[in-house]
Design a protein around this motif. Structure first.
Motif, mmCIF file in Angstrom:
data_model
loop_
_atom_site.group_PDB
_atom_site.id
_atom_site.type_symbol
_atom_site.label_atom_id
_atom_site.label_comp_id
_atom_site.label_asym_id
_atom_site.label_seq_id
_atom_site.Cartn_x
_atom_site.Cartn_y
_atom_site.Cartn_z
ATOM 1 N N UNK A 135 0.847 -1.191 0.000
ATOM 2 C CA UNK A 135 0.000 0.000 0.000
ATOM 3 C C UNK A 135 0.879 1.236 0.000
ATOM 4 N N UNK A 136 0.497 2.214 -0.813
ATOM 5 C CA UNK A 136 1.198 3.505 -0.852
ATOM 6 C C UNK A 136 0.128 4.573 -0.985
ATOM 7 N N UNK A 137 -0.247 5.176 0.140
ATOM 8 C CA UNK A 137 -1.393 6.076 0.106
ATOM 9 C C UNK A 137 -2.641 5.289 -0.240
ATOM 10 N N UNK A 223 6.841 11.981 -2.980
ATOM 11 C CA UNK A 223 6.637 11.192 -1.765
ATOM 12 C C UNK A 223 7.722 10.124 -1.606
ATOM 13 N N UNK A 224 8.124 9.499 -2.700
ATOM 14 C CA UNK A 224 9.169 8.481 -2.603
ATOM 15 C C UNK A 224 10.495 9.129 -2.223
ATOM 16 N N UNK A 225 10.793 10.266 -2.831
ATOM 17 C CA UNK A 225 12.049 10.958 -2.528
ATOM 18 C C UNK A 225 12.125 11.339 -1.055
ATOM 19 N N UNK A 226 11.034 11.894 -0.502
ATOM 20 C CA UNK A 226 11.047 12.284 0.912
ATOM 21 C C UNK A 226 11.059 11.071 1.826
ATOM 22 N N UNK A 302 4.443 8.189 3.982
ATOM 23 C CA UNK A 302 5.413 9.169 3.509
ATOM 24 C C UNK A 302 5.314 10.463 4.314
ATOM 25 N N UNK A 303 6.455 11.079 4.600
ATOM 26 C CA UNK A 303 6.482 12.234 5.499
ATOM 27 C C UNK A 303 6.159 13.541 4.806
ATOM 28 N N UNK A 304 5.652 14.492 5.588
ATOM 29 C CA UNK A 304 5.437 15.866 5.137
ATOM 30 C C UNK A 304 6.501 16.724 5.806
#
Length: 397
Positions: A135-137, A223-226, A302-304
């Motif tokens: 799951x991704x989002x 999102x992947x980069x962060x 994924x982080x904000x």
């Protein structure tokens, strides 16, 4: 079993038969030619090298040069046969070292999908044969393997998990994902790409690793980069105060909104905008380096790393609204009417209005019940309880 196929096991995990592709074998030869003397090409469980004394001869390859059962004097044909017996491990090396290549977010993400840093090749290949789901989002990403060890990916909305591809709108160009994220299921523009409003009914099927990564990045940009930066300990977080200090022009007014015990105004902003129900990111920014917010940051994968443009825009509006002086308004409500007003606010804030059936008048935010309340309490010009608002000044926006 032929030299071109391999089926091994690890504990109780049966690995599917894998052919050794010529491309993978050629990549091994190229890697061996590029080695310095005394270096080995390492795979999971074994290594290969070139005999320095025979580096120009036909029988120059060594299998397991650092083991007790080293096989020396192998020809290219012998090496191919030996590697074909270990095709799962060799193809796994080939996929990550040559097909995906560079170390970075994409490689880390593809490896994360199949837990390549935590499971053996045998375990992963057995799981890939059945299909590994992540799951991704709001996405469900399914990874599978071909009989040549190639990875293929299916990316779709989580609501469509298990739906046949033929029942969905199928795409193969990662650029098409940009159109899918523009509007929600009701055709409304989505200003926040990580809002849980991604429409369903589509699929990107049979993608290679690079295209699968591009689809995910198009749907959830950066999102992947962060996520990768966070894993590497390099996530650069910009907190509220620093973000607002650099606002200018019409957004500069936000800098004036920095008051209140415990910075509760920023807590209100985070509670309104950064809850899991509103954004799939996990908020990592706080008020400043020394002051945390009281609101939970969410559970997203994924982080904000900083207040986004939606938060900044909303905060600008709230800054102006909160600058008004409070007034006291008097009008009468029954206890049930007060509870109904609270129900209406909750339903709108949680986005549940569409879930409330017209016939369900037990719900406080029911449309007919709300219309009855308006008919009873509003005067002819729309004032609640007949009490005019009479603001001190007109909204200058």
């Amino acid at each position: 079993m032929s030299d071109a196929a391999s089926a091994v096991s690890d504990d109780n995990h049966a690995v599917p038969e894998i052919d050794l592709p010529n491309d993978a074998f050629d990549a091994v030869l190229d890697a061996l030619d590029a080695l310095d003397p005394d270096e080995h090409l390492r795979f999971e469980g074994f290594a290969v090298s070139v005999d320095d004394a025979l580096d120009d001869g036909p029988d120059r390859y060594v299998l397991d040069p650092v083991g007790d059962n080293a096989r020396t004097g192998l020809s290219e044909r012998d090496l191919h046969a030996a590697l074909a017996e270990r095709a799962p491990v060799v193809t796994d090396w080939y996929v990550f070292e040559r097909v995906i290549g560079e170390f970075g977010p994409r490689r880390a993400f593809i490896r994360w999908i199949e837990d390549a840093d935590g499971e053996t090749v045998a375990t992963r290949y057995a799981a890939l044969a059945e299909g590994i789901e992540r799951a991704w989002g709001e996405l469900t990403i399914t990874a599978r393997i071909t009989d040549r060890g190639e990875r293929r990916y299916d990316v779709r909305h989580e609501a469509d998990a298990g739906t046949p591809v033929t029942d969905l709108d199928a795409y193969d160009d990662p650029l098409d994902a940009r159109d899918l994220v523009k509007l929600d299921a009701k055709g409304r523009y989505r200003p926040l790409k990580t809002a849980p409003t991604l429409r369903d009914g589509w699929v990107f099927d049979d993608l290679g690793p690079k295209d699968a990564y591009e689809v995910v990045e198009s749907i959830y940009p950066a999102t992947v980069a962060n996520w990768h930066r966070e894993r590497e300990g390099d996530l650069d977080v910009t907190h509220w105060r620093e973000t607002m200090a650099r606002q200018s022009g019409i957004y500069g007014v936000i800098q004036t909104w920095d008051r209140g015990e415990g910075h509760e105004h920023v807590n209100w902003v985070a509670e309104a905008c950064c809850d899991d129900s509103q954004c799939l990111k996990r908020r990592e920014w706080e008020y400043d380096d020394d002051t945390d917010l009281d609101v939970d940051g969410g559970d997203g994968v994924f982080p904000c790393r900083e207040p986004c443009s939606v938060v900044v825009s909303a905060a600008r509006k709230w800054t102006r609204l909160e600058s008004e002086q409070p007034r006291t308004y008097e009008f009468e409500l029954t206890p049930s009417e007060k509870a109904q007003v609270e129900d209406i606010i909750d339903a709108v804030a949680d986005g549940r209005i569409d879930e409330i059936r017209e016939a369900d008048t037990k719900e406080g935010a029911n449309r007919y019940r709300t219309r009855f309340l308006r008919a009873k309490l509003f005067d002819d010009v729309g004032n609640l309880g007949g009490v005019p608002t009479e603001p001190d000044e007109e909204d200058k926006e």
